[in-house]
Design an enzyme around this catalytic site. Structure first.
Site, PDB file in Angstrom:
ATOM      1  CG  ASP A  29      11.927 -25.805  -0.205  1.00 18.26           C
ATOM      2  OD1 ASP A  29      11.834 -25.910   1.029  1.00 18.26           O
ATOM      3  OD2 ASP A  29      12.204 -24.730  -0.775  1.00 18.26           O
ATOM      4  CD  GLU A  68       6.847 -21.776   5.322  1.00 17.30           C
ATOM      5  OE1 GLU A  68       6.429 -20.613   5.502  1.00 17.30           O
ATOM      6  OE2 GLU A  68       8.009 -22.046   4.980  1.00 17.30           O
TER       7      GLU A  68
END
Length: 523
Positions: A50, A206
């Site tokens: 991430d 997302e």
């Protein structure tokens, strides 16, 4: 006097009882920087998922997911986007649920993930949504803190923080089960939400990130169902938006964005699922065509290159710290705890030059507090610890191994009569919970000094254990064990090295760890 670990030991064949001597050379751990003005991907051959990367002047900062590892939210630093070192961790302690203390169960796959890092007007900001809690905005004048936070009044999944040229602040958020992208407006201190509006829909979206360039807003979104990355652009944050497909795990990764260089060029960063090692970050040249970012080069567009020219020249090779002699009064930044530690049960000062682990009460490794962890490195890495087991008591299980989808533990203990023993246990985390799937009968060993070695090969997804009683002669124990990564079970992270010490009952024993050395093994 402490004696350093032997750095040139041969990785023996994984056969129980095999004995080998040392050889004169070991391989180097992964370097992305090739030393000739080029680099190779991934920039870090380890689980740094991430990614969110920003530039502040001539410095680059990289925020990454840590889940229940403590301290949480790791931030790395680089001068050239290729050579990274650990700058700090943001969150010293996880709060909000007893499971973070390994009470009433565990919190694996919860905690802190998908942080969004920004800098504006002399202040660093991080948006993060702890699982089960409202979104927080951490802020600090220095990247090393001290960090404080505001808690918002709602949950923003995978919050994408954006601060416009005029200081207006926003969070873009979407959850792939829905795909609706909502834009939250924040007040000037980023402490309250003042408005919310649905601005776009992308099926499966997302991990939103917003970047501004030449009057255009660019909205990057991960599409996990397709392991893909899209980019949308608009003249206004409220749209209308138009979307282009970017890349996927087949061509480089599925979650990331772009960051600018001081000279006006741009570079992309993206996460790629990479098997048992976890999710690794790739860096890519980016060029612009008709106002849209294109990953790669004009000669090879639409993909992240395996090998390319460094974005910025002139900086030396650097990697995050690994080996440790435990000679300082604080832990190195390479170390984290599995869940919140019990700080009364470990010390670097009770015996200076050693890490002392007092056993925590637990029936199994999976539920034991104070397991000290460090990311495994690929494509191969080998951790070696030197232990003083003089004060290990009967019932204690203290040692070294892995934490992950498969947790392999090489543990020292004692018989009821006090004789030292060594044995291996292999645990797999399943939907029903952790299950022991292999073990060896504890074998008698001599003396109170022992070296334990965990060797991991992420090309074959196998690991194995060896041990030594003199630091020179090594003997294998147990069979090779598997390495794996999953998000529904395990830790949602790549395999990690782990030092541990626990006992089902209260114990007055303790383990002294002299040193930890990481290398790549022979080859």
């Amino acid at each position: 006097m402490k004696i350093s670990l032997p750095f040139r030991s041969l990785l023996v064949a994984p056969l129980l009882g095999a004995v080998m001597l040392t050889t004169p050379a070991t391989a180097q751990l992964w370097h992305s920087d090739q030393g000739d003005g080029t680099y190779r991907n991934p920039v870090l051959y380890a689980d740094y998922p991430d990614p969110d990367i920003i530039r502040v002047g001539s410095d680059y900062y990289f925020a990454t997911t840590t889940f229940v590892d403590v301290p949480g939210i790791t931030i790395l630093h680089s001068k050239d986007l290729i050579n990274w070192t650990i700058a700090t961790h943001v969150v010293p302690h996880l709060d909000g649920m007893p499971q973070y203390d390994l009470k009433q169960g565990n919190a694996y796959r919860k905690g802190l993930f998908a942080a969004s890092l920004r800098w504006h007007d002399g202040t660093f900001y991080i948006a993060i949504t702890p699982v089960g809690q409202n979104t927080r905005i951490y802020y600090a004048k220095s990247i090393k803190g001290p960090w404080r936070y505001h808690e918002l009044d709602r949950v923003a999944f995978d919050p994408g923080l954006f601060i416009d040229d005029d200081g207006s602040a926003y969070i873009a958020s979407s959850y792939n089960a829905d795909g609706t992208i909502t834009l939250l407006t924040l007040n000037k201190t980023l402490s309250h939400v003042t408005g919310a509006k649905k601005i776009y829909y992308i099926k499966g979206a997302e991990g939103s990130k917003i970047v501004k360039r030449k009057g255009w807003y660019y909205l990057f979104n991960a599409i996990p169902p397709r392991m893909a990355l899209t980019v949308s652009r608009a003249r206004s944050l409220y749209g209308p938006w138009k979307t282009h497909e970017q890349i996927s795990d087949k061509t480089g990764g599925h979650q990331g964005a772009v960051v600018d260089l001081p000279d006006g060029r741009w570079v992309g960063f993206v996460m790629r699922d990479s098997g048992a090692i976890g999710r690794m970050t790739n860096i890519s040249p980016v060029f612009w065509k008709d106002g849209w970012p294109v990953w790669g080069t004009p000669a090879a567009p639409g993909r992240v290159p395996e090998h390319a020219k460094k974005p910025i020249d002139g900086f030396p090779i650097a990697v995050p710290a690994t080996s440790d002699s435990f000679s300082k009064p604080t832990l190195g930044l390479q170390w984290q705890w599995n869940h919140n530690p019990d700080n009364s049960r470990w010390s670097l000062t009770e015996r200076p030059g050693y890490l002392r682990l007092h056993p925590t009460i637990a029936d199994q490794f999976w539920d034991a507090r104070n397991s000290l962890i460090q990311k495994a490195q690929g494509p191969r890495s080998r951790g070696t610890v030197k232990l003083d087991i003089t004060h290990v008591k009967p019932g204690d299980r203290c040692g070294f191994g892995t934490l992950g989808q498969y947790s392999a533990q090489l543990a020292v203990g004692r018989t009821p009569a006090g004789a030292p023993t060594l044995g291996m246990t292999l645990t797999e985390d399943t939907i029903e919970g952790p299950k022991d799937i292999a073990h060896t009968t504890p074998k008698a060993i001599q003396g109170n000094t022992v070296w334990l070695r965990t060797a991991l090969d992420f090309k074959t997804d196998k690991g194995h254990f060896t041990y030594s009683l003199d630091g020179t002669h090594w003997q294998a124990i147990g069979n090779p064990f598997p390495l794996a990564f999953a998000w529904r079970t395990g830790t949602f992270q790549g395999e990690q090295f782990a030092l541990f010490c626990y006992n089902p009952k209260d114990s007055s024993g303790y383990l002294d760890v002299d040193s930890f050395t990481l290398d790549a093994g022979p080859g």
